[in-house]
Scaffold this motif. Structure first.
Motif: not given
Length: 124
Positions: A65-75, A120-122
């Motif tokens: 859930r925490e990961l999916r909350g990040k602004p990722l291009r491909k959640k 890179m976002v992470l």
């Protein structure tokens, strides 16, 4: 009457736009990504994931859930989460390691994140 025609299900995962002429001949149904849906998918796979404690599954759900909350291009979605649980099980990862690792260093993160820009976002 004869046999009813087959029903064909096509998923796009919003990765690309399907042609308009094709879409006019389709019935659209959106499946909302929810915690309940994810938990049901895990429950359906529980026999294959029997080696995982509920504590580890809960920790994995929290981090996912925490990961999916990040602004990722491909959640990452359900398929990636189930694959991740399988890999965690095969490698004997414990819930403490999952909870204490920074997101960018989660065990076997490459099962969940498959886009270079998302890496890179992470890492920021």
């Amino acid at each position: 009457p004869g046999t009813p025609p087959p029903v064909v299900v096509i998923t796009s995962n919003s990765e690309r736009r399907l042609p308009e002429a094709f879409l006019r001949r389709c019935v659209f149904h959106h499946i909302e990504f929810t915690d309940d849906l994810l938990k049901k998918a895990v429950a359906a796979r529980r026999p294959q994931l029997a080696a995982l404690s509920q504590e580890l599954v809960d920790a994995a759900l929290d981090r996912f859930r925490e990961l999916r909350g990040k602004p990722l291009r491909k959640k990452p979605a359900t398929a990636e989460f189930l694959a991740w649980l399988t890999v965690l099980s095969a490698h004997g990862i414990d819930s403490g390691k999952l909870r204490s690792s920074p997101l960018s260093q989660l065990p076997h993160l490459s099962v969940l994140v498959k886009d270079r820009d998302d890496w890179m976002v992470l890492s920021r």
